[in-house]
Structure formats: C-alpha cells, structure tokens
Design an enzyme around this catalytic site. Structure first.
Site, PDB file in Angstrom:
ATOM      1  N   LYS A 163       0.819  -1.207   0.000  1.00 56.15           N
ATOM      2  CA  LYS A 163       0.000   0.000   0.000  1.00 56.15           C
ATOM      3  C   LYS A 163       0.860   1.267   0.000  1.00 56.15           C
ATOM      4  O   LYS A 163       0.552   2.232  -0.697  1.00 56.15           O
ATOM      5  CB  LYS A 163      -0.941  -0.006   1.216  1.00 56.15           C
ATOM      6  N   ARG A 201       0.066 -10.085  13.453  1.00 56.85           N
ATOM      7  CA  ARG A 201      -0.389  -8.867  12.768  1.00 56.85           C
ATOM      8  C   ARG A 201      -1.421  -9.193  11.704  1.00 56.85           C
ATOM      9  O   ARG A 201      -2.431  -8.487  11.556  1.00 56.85           O
ATOM     10  CB  ARG A 201       0.798  -8.160  12.123  1.00 56.85           C
ATOM     11  N   ARG A 213     -10.095   1.911   9.840  1.00 57.42           N
ATOM     12  CA  ARG A 213      -9.651   0.582  10.251  1.00 57.42           C
ATOM     13  C   ARG A 213     -10.819  -0.317  10.642  1.00 57.42           C
ATOM     14  O   ARG A 213     -10.664  -1.540  10.721  1.00 57.42           O
ATOM     15  CB  ARG A 213      -8.688   0.681  11.437  1.00 57.42           C
ATOM     16  N   ARG A 223      12.580  -9.232   4.660  1.00 50.35           N
ATOM     17  CA  ARG A 223      13.052  -7.854   4.588  1.00 50.35           C
ATOM     18  C   ARG A 223      14.328  -7.664   5.417  1.00 50.35           C
ATOM     19  O   ARG A 223      14.413  -8.095   6.563  1.00 50.35           O
ATOM     20  CB  ARG A 223      11.958  -6.907   5.078  1.00 50.35           C
ATOM     21  N   ARG A 281      14.258  -6.335  11.194  1.00 51.22           N
ATOM     22  CA  ARG A 281      13.488  -5.712  12.270  1.00 51.22           C
ATOM     23  C   ARG A 281      12.908  -6.784  13.168  1.00 51.22           C
ATOM     24  O   ARG A 281      12.515  -7.855  12.710  1.00 51.22           O
ATOM     25  CB  ARG A 281      12.361  -4.857  11.692  1.00 51.22           C
TER      26      ARG A 281
END
Length: 247
Positions: A38, A201, A113, A157, A190
């Site tokens: 996004k 999540r 949300r 990542r 991370r």
C-alpha cells in the site's frame, strides 16, 4: 496500444500529465494487509495526481508537535499508554481533509480501520459532496496478496543500518548474502518482522480490518487488484481503478 502511443508522442504524454495533475480525483482508500504494498502504491498515486497521502499516524504526530487542542488531548491519552479513541481520531481526520490541498482528492492511509470508522467517513464525505457536488465518488482499492507471499515479503526484509537501503532475501537479495551492496554493512532484520509477530499482525488485520472489504463491496465502491503482480503492473491496475469513470 494507448501506452505505446503516449510513449512515442511527447505532446500526448505532456497533455496526459497535465490532465492528471489537475484532475479531480476525489477520495481514495487503499485496503490490504501488512506487506501488500500500500505504501508503495500510495507514493505512485501522489506522484501521478498531486494529491496528498493522509496518514492517521502522521496526523497524530503533527497535532502533538504543533500543540493543537486535539494534539494535547491525544498526547495525554497516549502518555497514559492508552489508544486514542475513535472520536478524537475522526476529529483530526475531519480537520485534515478540510485543508486546501485535499480539494482535488486525497489518499487515506491507515484509515478507516473499522466499519464504525467507515460509517463515520461516509457521513463526512456525504457532507463534502453536498458542499462540492462535482466531487467524485469514493473509490476503495483492495490489494489482494497471497498469504505465503506476504510472509516472504515481510520476513525476508533486510535493512542496511548505515545507508538505509532495503533488500528482500527472497525477491531482491544483496549480491553477497546479508551484506549491503553499497557500503558492505551487515544487514539487519526488524524485530517485528519475525514470522511469529507477522502472523499475529495478519490475524489482527483479518479480525478487525477485513470486514471493511465486505462493507465497501456492498456499497459498490470496491475494486480489487492482484498485488502479487510485478510492481509496475500493480501500479497500472491501481491507476485504472482510480481513473475508471473519472478521467
């Protein structure tokens, strides 16, 4: 093909760019789970149409930094470790959308949300359309990405702590494993990119935010885009969804 014709005709390309930069795009919402892309697509929309990307996180930080009345109320709540309530978030969003740079349109990032926030937004947009009847109808672009692909995007990542360059060990790996191509620093992951954290999540997203897809589908404003495609193809599909019945 139209794309080829534009590329081979500078005058046509300039005219298209001018029309995009002055077009009345109206409100745009990007929906999708973490890692769907996004943020990448929002930047493309900003560059193409010259409309602002509105992030609730940015709004909260800006109001707090400026010491506005809304910011002071939010700061007191956040300092207690509590979540900022919908009413306060919505007040900040309403104030931001009333600013001049949102007149031709805007992209909402991280809002709404919940279905309750979406219902509030519908009422706000209805009022905006009453005040400015030529405002295009809301378009909601839902980015669909395979679950396993999302896990690879997020768990793969890696970031260079020195220059900030971002890699992905699955899709865009460095030339030397775990080492930055630019300065040779060891890449880092991370903490919140672990598979356990990401799974939670995604579960939270499905529970809270996914119902928005059904809400906007029933409203007839939802357009789905295959987010598993190469970035350029996703961008073209997003532009197509926005410009359908608009330009």
């Amino acid at each position: 093909m139209v794309v080829g014709a534009v590329q081979n005709n500078p005058a046509m390309a300039a005219d298209l760019t001018s029309r995009n930069a002055n077009a009345n795009i109206g409100p745009v919402i990007l929906l999708g789970p973490p890692g769907a892309g996004k943020g990448t697509q929002a930047k493309q929309i900003v560059a193409r149409y010259g409309v602002p990307q509105i992030s609730t996180g940015d709004i909260l930080r800006e109001n707090r930094a400026r010491g506005t009345e809304l910011g002071k109320r939010a700061a007191a709540i956040m300092d207690r470790g509590e979540l900022v309530p919908d009413e306060l978030v919505c007040d900040m969003v309403a104030a931001r959308l009333a600013q001049k740079d949102c007149q031709r349109g805007f992209i909402l990032d991280g809002f709404p949300r919940t279905v309750q926030q979406a219902e509030w937004l519908d009422r706000l947009l209805a009022g905006m359309c009453t005040a400015k009847p030529d405002t295009p109808r809301l378009v909601v672009v839902s980015m669909q990405v395979d679950y396993n692909h999302l896990l690879q995007r997020l768990t793969g990542r890696r970031t260079c702590p020195t220059c900030g360059r971002i890699y992905n060990v699955f899709f865009q790996p460095p030339r030397v494993d775990e080492v930055c191509d630019v300065d040779g620093s060891k890449l880092v992951a991370r903490k919140d990119d672990s598979e356990a954290v990401i799974s939670e999540r995604l579960k939270a997203y499905e529970k809270q935010t996914l119902p928005l897809t059904d809400y906007y589908r029933r409203a007839g404003v939802l357009r789905s885009v295959n987010g598993d495609q190469p970035v350029e193809q996703v961008t073209a599909a997003v532009f197509g969804a926005i410009e359908h019945d608009r330009l």
